[in-house]
Design an enzyme around this catalytic site. Structure first.
Site, PDB file in Angstrom:
ATOM      1  CE  LYS A 181      -3.264  -1.073  -0.383  1.00 31.43           C
ATOM      2  NZ  LYS A 181      -3.520  -1.640  -1.980  1.00 31.43           N
ATOM      3  CG  HIS A 196       4.180  -6.070  -1.541  1.00 26.99           C
ATOM      4  ND1 HIS A 196       4.141  -4.630  -1.683  1.00 26.99           N
ATOM      5  CD2 HIS A 196       2.896  -6.286  -2.136  1.00 26.99           C
ATOM      6  CE1 HIS A 196       3.136  -4.374  -2.611  1.00 26.99           C
ATOM      7  NE2 HIS A 196       2.373  -5.121  -2.929  1.00 26.99           N
ATOM      8  NE  ARG A 239      -0.043   6.192   1.497  1.00 25.42           N
ATOM      9  CZ  ARG A 239      -1.299   5.938   0.925  1.00 25.42           C
ATOM     10  NH1 ARG A 239      -1.541   4.639   0.331  1.00 25.42           N
ATOM     11  NH2 ARG A 239      -2.203   6.909   0.669  1.00 25.42           N
ATOM     12  CB  SER A 275      -3.819   2.265   2.348  1.00 22.04           C
ATOM     13  OG  SER A 275      -3.694   1.863   1.170  1.00 22.04           O
ATOM     14  CB  SER A 318      -2.704  12.231 -12.230  1.00 22.32           C
ATOM     15  OG  SER A 318      -3.646  11.907 -13.153  1.00 22.32           O
ATOM     16  CG  MET A 336      -2.756   5.702 -12.878  1.00 19.38           C
ATOM     17  SD  MET A 336      -1.228   5.340 -11.447  1.00 19.38           S
ATOM     18  CE  MET A 336      -1.671   3.990 -11.005  1.00 19.38           C
ATOM     19  CG  MET A 392      -6.817   3.024  -8.509  1.00 19.74           C
ATOM     20  SD  MET A 392      -5.223   3.544  -8.548  1.00 19.74           S
ATOM     21  CE  MET A 392      -4.901   5.337  -8.704  1.00 19.74           C
ATOM     22  CE  LYS A 437     -11.303   9.029   1.686  1.00 19.30           C
ATOM     23  NZ  LYS A 437     -11.420   9.464   3.276  1.00 19.30           N
TER      24      LYS A 437
HETATM   25  P1  A3P Z   1      -5.056   4.321  -0.687  1.00 17.06           P
HETATM   26  O1  A3P Z   1      -5.569   3.202  -0.140  1.00 17.06           O
HETATM   27  O2  A3P Z   1      -4.617   5.374   0.400  1.00 17.06           O
HETATM   28  O3  A3P Z   1      -6.094   5.180  -1.798  1.00 17.06           O
HETATM   29  P2  A3P Z   1      -0.183  -0.540  -3.689  1.00 17.06           P
HETATM   30  O4  A3P Z   1      -0.275  -0.287  -5.119  1.00 17.06           O
HETATM   31  O5  A3P Z   1       1.421  -0.253  -3.237  1.00 17.06           O
HETATM   32  O6  A3P Z   1      -0.922  -1.607  -3.320  1.00 17.06           O
HETATM   33  O7  A3P Z   1      -0.700   1.120  -3.008  1.00 17.06           O
HETATM   34  C1  A3P Z   1      -2.091   1.324  -3.278  1.00 17.06           C
HETATM   35  C2  A3P Z   1      -2.458   2.823  -2.595  1.00 17.06           C
HETATM   36  O8  A3P Z   1      -1.695   3.712  -3.570  1.00 17.06           O
HETATM   37  C3  A3P Z   1      -3.658   3.220  -2.593  1.00 17.06           C
HETATM   38  O9  A3P Z   1      -4.032   4.090  -1.387  1.00 17.06           O
HETATM   39  C4  A3P Z   1      -3.965   3.551  -3.842  1.00 17.06           C
HETATM   40  O10 A3P Z   1      -5.237   4.598  -3.983  1.00 17.06           O
HETATM   41  C5  A3P Z   1      -2.494   4.520  -3.822  1.00 17.06           C
HETATM   42  N1  A3P Z   1      -2.290   5.150  -5.318  1.00 17.06           N
HETATM   43  C6  A3P Z   1      -2.255   4.478  -6.624  1.00 17.06           C
HETATM   44  N2  A3P Z   1      -1.924   5.240  -7.450  1.00 17.06           N
HETATM   45  C7  A3P Z   1      -1.988   6.349  -7.070  1.00 17.06           C
HETATM   46  C8  A3P Z   1      -1.593   7.656  -7.733  1.00 17.06           C
HETATM   47  N3  A3P Z   1      -1.756   7.622  -9.096  1.00 17.06           N
HETATM   48  N4  A3P Z   1      -1.625   8.665  -6.941  1.00 17.06           N
HETATM   49  C9  A3P Z   1      -2.000   8.712  -5.675  1.00 17.06           C
HETATM   50  N5  A3P Z   1      -2.011   7.634  -5.006  1.00 17.06           N
HETATM   51  C10 A3P Z   1      -2.183   6.365  -5.836  1.00 17.06           C
END
Ligand code: A3P
Length: 275
Positions: A55, A88, A110, A118, A208, A212, A236, A238
């Site tokens: 995440k 991961h 993060r 998340s 962005s 996405m 996706m 927040k």
């Molecule tokens: P949130 O649950 O806080 O929205 P991963 O890909 O490592 O699993 O991480 C997922 C997290 O990254 C999610 O967070 C997702 O929304 C966020 N994310 C993915 N693409 C993004 C982008 N273009 N801008 C900001 N956050 C993004």
């Protein structure tokens, strides 16, 4: 391409996994049961690893890297080389061949509180991890490192300590949010790619959150519902910094800060204040 995603998984009936220990790292049984295959993975020198605690924005970084490789063009067929491999795994479990081949790795970290929030929502949605239980239980398990992939604290500290020993670019989710262009240029430089101005703008736009979110190649809507039920929470979700404030109680925040200081106080790894 995900390093520890076993192809046979596609043929199995999807059920929530048990966590088993991989060395001392709690991991889904489908990773542990196929560990020999992952451990013996043969990296090639131009493989690029993207490593994050869950995440932290691994999908986001994958999209940025793919767009840079393809000069800002979105291709349905991903290019075969360089292979971009997402994981991961904590540093100590990454297959040795990556370091024998002197591969490059991009790390995205993060802040712990937003990662926790998340991750909680991801557990509600995705059946490749155990049931989250109630928020307060998940909160405690995350602090104790008893969630899938283990301790966030150990994970980020491990990669941080390795960053000067290997060819590693260490980035922060919060920095990419603040200034995507600046961070995308760091990634391009690390990949030894020179980008034209219009290509940079295209990459900023296509990676962005807004774009996405609606891109089926990036938003996981192609994943079947019995693996990821996005009616519960979107992948996706927040994409913000500081969403933890909508979830933590005042007393949880105090407990978390105190515990955080004990885990991270001595480390030179500093996350920005996300109040
Ligand atoms: P949130 O649950 O806080 O929205 P991963 O890909 O490592 O699993 O991480 C997922 C997290 O990254 C999610 O967070 C997702 O929304 C966020 N994310 C993915 N693409 C993004 C982008 N273009 N801008 C900001 N956050 C993004």
């Amino acid at each position: 391409m995900e390093l520890d995603y076993h192809p046979e998984l596609r043929d199995l009936t999807i059920r929530r996994p048990q966590l088993k220990l991989l060395e001392d790292v709690p991991s889904p049984d489908w990773v542990v049961d196929n560990w020999e295959t992952v451990k013996n993975f043969q990296a090639k020198p131009d493989d690029l690893l993207i490593a994050t605690y869950p995440k932290a924005g691994s999908t986001w970084m994958q999209e940025i890297v793919d767009l840079i490789s393809q000069n800002g063009i979105e291709l349905i067929e991903k290019m075969a080389f360089p292979r971009v491999i997402k994981t991961h795994l904590p540093i100590q479990l990454v297959p040795k061949s990556f370091w024998e081949q002197d591969c490059k790795a991009i790390i995205v970290a993060r802040n712990a509180k937003d990662s926790l929030v998340s991750y909680f929502h991801f557990h509600r949605t995705c059946h490749l991890v155990p049931e989250p239980g109630a928020w307060r239980e998940f909160f405690q398990r995350f602090m104790n490192g008893k969630v899938s992939r283990g301790s966030w604290y150990d994970h980020v500290k491990g990669w941080w300590e390795a960053k000067d020993k290997h060819r590693i670019l260490f980035l922060f989710y919060e920095d990419i949010k603040e200034n995507p262009r600046r961070e995308i240029l760091k990634v391009a430089e690390f990949m030894e790619k020179v980008l034209e101005e219009d290509v940079i703008e295209k990459i900023v736009h296509l990676s962005s959150f807004k774009v996405m979110k609606d891109n089926p190649m990036a938003n996981y809507t192609t994943v079947p519902m019995d693996i990821m039920d996005q009616n519960i929470s979107r992948f996706m979700r927040k994409g913000e910094v500081g969403d933890w404030k909508n979830h933590f109680t005042v007393s949880q925040n105090e407990d978390f800060d105190e515990h955080y200081e004990r885990q991270m106080g001595h480390s030179s790894l500093k996350f920005r204040n996300v109040l």
